[in-house]
Design a protein around this motif. Structure first.
Motif, mmCIF file in Angstrom:
data_model
loop_
_atom_site.group_PDB
_atom_site.id
_atom_site.type_symbol
_atom_site.label_atom_id
_atom_site.label_comp_id
_atom_site.label_asym_id
_atom_site.label_seq_id
_atom_site.Cartn_x
_atom_site.Cartn_y
_atom_site.Cartn_z
ATOM 1 N N GLY A 89 1.679 64.648 37.486
ATOM 2 C CA GLY A 89 1.615 65.395 36.255
ATOM 3 C C GLY A 89 2.021 64.938 35.097
ATOM 4 O O GLY A 89 2.178 65.332 33.839
ATOM 5 N N ASP A 90 2.956 63.682 35.229
ATOM 6 C CA ASP A 90 3.490 62.964 33.949
ATOM 7 C C ASP A 90 2.716 61.574 33.727
ATOM 8 O O ASP A 90 2.921 60.518 34.220
ATOM 9 N N GLU A 91 1.380 61.793 33.155
ATOM 10 C CA GLU A 91 0.469 61.036 32.889
ATOM 11 C C GLU A 91 0.568 60.047 32.095
ATOM 12 O O GLU A 91 1.420 60.337 30.829
ATOM 13 N N PRO A 92 0.054 58.795 31.543
ATOM 14 C CA PRO A 92 0.070 58.092 30.726
ATOM 15 C C PRO A 92 -0.584 58.382 29.186
ATOM 16 O O PRO A 92 -0.984 59.638 29.340
ATOM 17 N N GLY A 93 -0.487 57.627 28.346
ATOM 18 C CA GLY A 93 -1.227 57.959 26.885
ATOM 19 C C GLY A 93 -0.289 58.903 26.058
ATOM 20 O O GLY A 93 1.042 58.906 26.228
ATOM 21 N N PRO A 94 -0.928 59.794 25.366
ATOM 22 C CA PRO A 94 0.041 60.495 24.669
ATOM 23 C C PRO A 94 0.710 61.872 25.495
ATOM 24 O O PRO A 94 1.229 63.020 24.886
ATOM 25 N N ARG A 95 0.746 61.744 26.582
ATOM 26 C CA ARG A 95 1.281 62.753 27.605
ATOM 27 C C ARG A 95 1.204 64.157 27.169
ATOM 28 O O ARG A 95 1.662 65.097 26.949
ATOM 29 N N TRP A 96 -0.182 64.261 27.701
ATOM 30 C CA TRP A 96 -1.151 65.463 27.159
ATOM 31 C C TRP A 96 -0.361 66.945 27.699
ATOM 32 O O TRP A 96 -0.727 67.959 27.305
ATOM 33 N N ARG A 97 0.163 66.606 28.926
ATOM 34 C CA ARG A 97 0.559 68.170 29.552
ATOM 35 C C ARG A 97 1.356 68.672 28.700
ATOM 36 O O ARG A 97 1.129 69.855 28.175
ATOM 37 N N ASP A 98 2.577 67.973 28.337
ATOM 38 C CA ASP A 98 3.499 68.635 27.408
ATOM 39 C C ASP A 98 2.932 69.220 25.973
ATOM 40 O O ASP A 98 3.183 70.011 25.391
ATOM 41 N N ILE A 134 -7.667 67.788 34.072
ATOM 42 C CA ILE A 134 -7.740 66.426 33.801
ATOM 43 C C ILE A 134 -6.903 65.669 35.085
ATOM 44 O O ILE A 134 -7.501 64.636 35.524
ATOM 45 N N VAL A 135 -5.941 66.291 35.549
ATOM 46 C CA VAL A 135 -5.051 65.481 36.557
ATOM 47 C C VAL A 135 -5.762 65.721 37.920
ATOM 48 O O VAL A 135 -5.576 65.028 38.649
ATOM 49 N N GLY A 136 -6.747 66.848 38.062
ATOM 50 C CA GLY A 136 -7.199 66.874 39.192
ATOM 51 C C GLY A 136 -8.591 66.101 39.568
ATOM 52 O O GLY A 136 -9.296 65.998 40.577
ATOM 53 N N GLY A 187 0.051 53.425 31.959
ATOM 54 C CA GLY A 187 0.222 54.181 33.231
ATOM 55 C C GLY A 187 -0.952 54.499 33.945
ATOM 56 O O GLY A 187 -1.988 54.094 33.688
ATOM 57 N N TRP A 188 -0.593 54.976 35.103
ATOM 58 C CA TRP A 188 -1.660 55.638 36.198
ATOM 59 C C TRP A 188 -1.951 56.883 35.979
ATOM 60 O O TRP A 188 -1.081 57.660 35.852
ATOM 61 N N GLY A 189 -3.167 56.942 35.899
ATOM 62 C CA GLY A 189 -3.712 58.364 35.658
ATOM 63 C C GLY A 189 -5.133 58.448 35.332
ATOM 64 O O GLY A 189 -6.035 57.754 35.845
ATOM 65 N N VAL A 235 -14.530 66.727 32.817
ATOM 66 C CA VAL A 235 -12.943 66.048 32.724
ATOM 67 C C VAL A 235 -13.072 65.393 31.170
ATOM 68 O O VAL A 235 -11.914 65.728 30.656
ATOM 69 N N THR A 236 -14.010 64.868 30.999
ATOM 70 C CA THR A 236 -14.261 64.382 29.524
ATOM 71 C C THR A 236 -13.997 65.365 28.326
ATOM 72 O O THR A 236 -13.178 65.379 27.436
ATOM 73 N N THR A 237 -14.647 66.446 28.787
ATOM 74 C CA THR A 237 -14.547 67.896 27.761
ATOM 75 C C THR A 237 -13.318 68.206 27.851
ATOM 76 O O THR A 237 -12.890 68.540 26.705
ATOM 77 N N ALA A 238 -12.402 68.258 28.706
ATOM 78 C CA ALA A 238 -11.077 68.880 28.691
ATOM 79 C C ALA A 238 -10.181 67.791 28.139
ATOM 80 O O ALA A 238 -9.431 68.237 27.319
ATOM 81 N N VAL A 239 -10.400 66.419 28.226
ATOM 82 C CA VAL A 239 -9.461 65.637 27.411
ATOM 83 C C VAL A 239 -9.960 65.710 26.105
ATOM 84 O O VAL A 239 -8.961 65.900 25.031
#
Length: 390
Positions: A160-169, A203-205, A237-239, A291-295
């Motif tokens: 759940g701690d993905e790279p990039g702009p850390r979209w979860r939080d 996204i993470v799924g 990061g990995w994601g 998943v692209t739509t979700a991003v």
């Protein structure tokens, strides 16, 4: 930094540490004759050696703890990507993690994709966007095929701690301001909160996991002898690789160098990206589109507070324009994908908000890159202190 300020200097102790690393790498004594600060940044230097060779030194940023995180992420990414037979990232030469120094290949001076978008002309930009997409696809495809070699990289980020702009939080922080903005605009949002909660899970799924650059902006894309090299892996990061791929569609959600990217220009680049993955035996199925739509939803949901703030004021420039043109573009990109049936309540709310905002912000026009402009275009502005290279 003002024009009158002296460029940052590399501390002598760090120069000596760099010389020790280079001596180890080169197998002979290395002496630094000059250390030139790049882009007026105090943590990136070009080192000129007595032998005539140049290398790039990057220091750990001094802000704690984010400096250590960014340095560690970049070091792990570059070390992993050294395994690519045809490089996309600069080659990592050596590093001293304790001292907070890493040394990498010097790609030399030259234009970036940002330079081209702002000054090069339509034909060249179209070709370079395709090259950029192929490079990004090559990086993703290689990493997806070499997941077993990424243990050190993957260990830096928990579930759940993905790279990039850390979209979860970011998405969770932006959720309430986004819904409050919908209410202010008089737009219904029944059931939207639940769909926003689904965005991160979607996204993470995904099964499309690999090395994510996290900030593949035009100014991080170097154009060298007809090929593209991508630099600056501080947010890597990995994601889910869709984080990066969506930069061609949104477009460029974390970048100062923002403007409209027309479908007829972005389309061939998107196909080139898919082609790079397909050549590696990676087929993108219908779930890729979801998943692209979700991003793309995350691109504006993660800026929910900025959307709320922009309702009544928009006088702070960020690079080529302000926030309102960006927000309208990112909303429009997401709502333009309504046909895939993903997040239907959020789609309906975002479309209604887009219409209300277009009325409220009458006169706001989305700029075009000068290289892609047509008659009547509003041009993206060249920021103060920056000039495109030919």
């Amino acid at each position: 930094m003002s024009d009158s300020d002296p460029p940052p200097a590399l501390p002598e102790a760090e120069q000596r540490a760099a010389e020790a690393l280079l001596t180890r790498v080169l197998g002979e004594p290395a002496a630094v004759q000059a250390a030139e600060s790049l882009w007026d940044r105090g943590h990136v230097f070009r080192l000129r050696l007595a032998s005539g060779r140049t290398v790039i030194l990057k220091r750990k940023r001094r802000q704690w703890p984010i400096g250590a995180q960014l340095f560690g992420d970049e070091l792990a990414a570059l070390d992993y990507l050294n395994g690519m037979p045809v490089p996309v990232a600069p080659r990592l030469l050596d590093a001293d993690a304790q001292a907070g120094l890493l040394l990498m290949e010097d790609l030399g001076d030259g234009a970036t994709l940002a330079d081209s978008l702002m000054a090069a002309g339509r034909e060249r930009v179209q070709a370079e966007l395709v090259g950029y997409a192929r490079a990004l696809g090559s990086l993703h495809a290689w990493s997806m095929s070499h997941a077993g070699e990424a243990a050190g990289l993957r260990a830096r980020h928990g579930p759940g701690d993905e790279p990039g702009p850390r979209w979860r939080d970011a998405v969770q922080r932006g959720k309430e301001p986004f819904l409050a903005t919908a209410a202010t605009l008089g737009v219904a949002s029944h059931g939207v909160a639940e769909e926003i909660d689904q965005v991160h899970r979607m996204i993470v799924g995904t099964s499309y996991l690999g090395l994510v650059h996290g900030d593949p902006c035009p100014d991080n894309v170097r154009l060298i002898d007809g090929t593209c090299r991508i630099v600056d892996y501080e947010h890597a990061g990995w994601g889910p690789v869709a984080y990066d791929a969506a930069y061609l569609l949104a477009p460029f959600p974390s970048c100062w160098c923002f403007a409209r990217l027309p479908d007829e220009v972005a389309g061939p680049a998107v196909e080139a990206y898919r082609g790079s993955l397909g050549a590696a035996g990676i087929e993108l199925g219908p779930d890729w589109e979801s998943v692209t739509t979700a991003v793309l939803a995350a691109a504006f949901l993660g800026r929910g507070q900025l959307l709320a703030d922009a309702l009544d004021r928009d006088d702070d420039a960020w690079g080529t324009t302000t926030m309102r043109p960006r927000l309208l573009t990112w909303l429009g990109t997401f709502t333009g994908r309504a046909g895939d049936g993903t997040l239907p309540r959020l789609q309906a709310t975002a479309a209604a908000m887009q219409d209300r905002l277009a009325e409220r912000w009458a006169g706001v026009r989305i700029p075009d890159y000068p290289s892609l402009a047509q008659a009547g275009s509003v041009l993206a502005q060249i920021p103060d202190g920056w000039q495109p290279q030919p």
